[in-house]
Design an enzyme around this catalytic site. Structure first.
Site, PDB file in Angstrom:
ATOM      1  N   HIS A 171       2.582  -2.658  11.410  1.00  0.00           N
ATOM      2  CA  HIS A 171       3.666  -3.411  12.044  1.00  0.00           C
ATOM      3  C   HIS A 171       4.537  -4.154  11.043  1.00  0.00           C
ATOM      4  O   HIS A 171       5.347  -4.989  11.425  1.00  0.00           O
ATOM      5  CB  HIS A 171       3.105  -4.397  13.076  1.00  0.00           C
ATOM      6  CG  HIS A 171       1.927  -5.171  12.581  1.00  0.00           C
ATOM      7  ND1 HIS A 171       0.733  -5.223  13.249  1.00  0.00           N
ATOM      8  CD2 HIS A 171       1.748  -5.898  11.453  1.00  0.00           C
ATOM      9  CE1 HIS A 171      -0.123  -5.961  12.566  1.00  0.00           C
ATOM     10  NE2 HIS A 171       0.483  -6.399  11.483  1.00  0.00           N
ATOM     11  N   TYR A 258       0.906  -6.439  -5.111  1.00  0.00           N
ATOM     12  CA  TYR A 258       1.195  -5.032  -5.409  1.00  0.00           C
ATOM     13  C   TYR A 258       2.033  -4.873  -6.668  1.00  0.00           C
ATOM     14  O   TYR A 258       2.287  -3.749  -7.109  1.00  0.00           O
ATOM     15  CB  TYR A 258       1.951  -4.375  -4.243  1.00  0.00           C
ATOM     16  CG  TYR A 258       1.301  -4.547  -2.899  1.00  0.00           C
ATOM     17  CD1 TYR A 258      -0.084  -4.540  -2.772  1.00  0.00           C
ATOM     18  CD2 TYR A 258       2.061  -4.724  -1.753  1.00  0.00           C
ATOM     19  CE1 TYR A 258      -0.692  -4.702  -1.545  1.00  0.00           C
ATOM     20  CE2 TYR A 258       1.473  -4.883  -0.518  1.00  0.00           C
ATOM     21  CZ  TYR A 258       0.093  -4.874  -0.422  1.00  0.00           C
ATOM     22  OH  TYR A 258      -0.500  -5.037   0.802  1.00  0.00           O
TER      23      TYR A 258
END
Length: 488
Positions: A171, A258
């Protein structure tokens, strides 16, 4: 319509309830069967009682069954939804705790980085077991909807090695679009049209239009910097927007782990994160949140059960993809969403074998991706770094190859920014030994890893991280909820 949906990991009580009520918002689906399965009989009992209460309150003919026998739940299922967390919070705690000893500070640790890679090692053998059962006992052509992280690795393994029709669902895109619509002053997120593409948790809004008007980088930067809340909570995301020219779907905390630039030194971490909520970069934030949520649910269960007596309101149907995909496949009402699938040329400057997240349309013919998308070069380069780690991680999990696993961790962007090869080799040994109960493919490698650890020379430290908070007690959570209610 009458068909069967199996939910694996249905003991994720809150999420299972959301999927259940979303699906029952489709009028044609009232006669379907939900088969719940989980390794925890306790959790299964709780969620079945809640769903039974919903069915009773809404006077529906919907059938709900629950069993710890996964194959029984999958028998004849047309759709299988997975929301499992292999190893539970016990293993997840090690995903955060052990890397911290080597200076690696993660906010979530469920996608890549040291924690996400080990999470994938635990998940992939189980995912392949799911796929075997789906092939053998589910309905012919059954579709596997994976909600479990690490999304790309799990989906990669299911498609490439499990040989099951699989789509990964998240989502992040919807939440990012809602933020953008808000800062631009839209009355509704529906006023925003966009193309968002990349890989899961590194998806990029490469085209934006508000009521048909193109939105450029400068206008978006100004809108975020002027926002009284997001300007503080999303400092890192805004910095990436300024440098890359496009906005990322992922939260400040997720995105920070990340990349190799923002969490490499403790003083830099505190500069870029915000502690108003875990998702903005708190050390081990999602682990704390998950622990508190579990404790809260266990204690307040009677209230959750009572709340299940309320009528289902279709107007409150969530933007989780699952119910909309099923509706499109079964009724031919077309749905546009963002799906995790094998690339196969959809994104021109990412590898063919990668699992990408990109726009697609669903109807009775299936999921049809919009092909020919080219990412900005900086976005593609950032995605490529993660894809290479994901590929090695999947191959290591399939083969039980601890040397390849170490190379995957070594090439992770944040790990590489913080740790030396010697540290990585020792850290992976420590994580594999600590999580051996959930890593059957590494059984032969564990004795040698233990032997190496007995002679370990790399120094570690007991470190809580740059921005750690303690798990709050039930009493503290109740007091905070009461204060918020009074303030509201």
């Amino acid at each position: 319509m009458s068909f069967k949906i199996a939910i694996i990991g249905a003991g994720s009580v809150g999420f299972t309830k959301k999927l259940f009520t979303d699906i029952l918002c489709v009028p044609e689906f009232k006669d379907i069967e939900f088969a719940l399965t989980d390794v925890s009989e306790h959790n299964l009992g709780m969620i079945k009682a809640i769903l039974d209460r919903i069915v009773e309150a809404n006077k529906l003919p919907t059938k709900v069954t629950a069993t710890t026998d996964r194959r029984k739940a999958l028998e004849g299922a047309r759709y299988i939804i997975s929301c499992v967390r292999v190893g539970g919070l016990e293993a997840y705690a090690d995903d955060i705790r052990i890397p911290l000893k080597y200076g690696i500070d993660q906010c979530v640790g469920d996608t890549i980085c040291a924690g996400g890679i080990l999470y994938g090692q635990r998940n992939i053998p189980v995912i392949l077991d799911f796929c075997r059962d789906i092939r053998e006992v589910a309905d012919t052509g059954a579709k596997f909807l994976n909600y479990a992280n690490p999304m790309a690795m799990n989906t990669w393994a299911a498609i490439e090695y499990g040989k099951v029709d699989t789509v990964g669902l998240c989502h992040g895109v919807q939440h990012g679009a809602e933020q953008i619509a808000e800062v631009l002053g839209a009355k509704s997120p529906k006023e925003l049209d966009y193309v968002c593409s990349g890989i899961n948790h590194q998806t990029w809004f490469i085209e934006l239009r508000l009521n048909g008007r193109p939105i450029g980088k400068d206008e978006l930067v100004a809108a975020f910097e002027a926002h009284p809340v997001y300007s503080k909570q999303e400092k890192l995301r805004i910095d990436v927007l300024k440098r890359f020219g496009v906005y990322s779907t992922e939260s400040n905390g997720h995105l920070s782990e990340y990349l190799p630039w923002y969490r490499k030194r403790p003083d830099e971490i505190t500069r870029w994160i915000d502690m108003s909520d875990w998702i903005h970069g708190e050390t081990g934030g999602y682990l704390r949140y998950s622990t508190e949520t579990r404790n809260w649910f266990e204690t307040e269960y009677p209230q959750f059960l009572e709340a299940a007596s309320k009528p289902i309101d279709p107007a409150k149907r969530s933007n989780e993809h699952a119910s909309h995909i099923l509706e499109a496949l079964e009724t031919n009402r077309v749905y546009r969403g963002h799906f995790n699938v094998k690339n196969n040329g959809v994104i021109t400057n990412l590898p063919q074998d990668a699992i990408i997240e990109s726009p697609g349309f669903v109807d009775r013919f299936g999921i049809n991706m919009a092909a020919g998308i080219t990412l900005p070069e900086a976005c593609a380069a950032t995605c490529m770094a993660s894809i290479n780690v994901q590929r090695m991680s999947v191959h290591a999990a399939i083969a039980g190859d601890i040397d390849l696993l170490k190379l995957a961790v070594l090439h992770d962007p944040l790990v590489g920014a913080v740790s030396t090869p010697e540290e990585v080799w020792q850290m992976v040994d420590e994580m594999v030994v600590a999580q051996a109960a959930w890593l059957p493919q590494y059984a032969d490698a564990v004795p040698a890893a233990k032997e190496r650890l007995s002679k370990a020379k790399v120094k570690t430290r007991e470190w809580a991280g740059a921005a750690r908070r303690n798990v709050r007690s039930i009493e503290e959570l109740r007091a905070e909820k009461a204060a918020l209610k009074q303030a509201g």
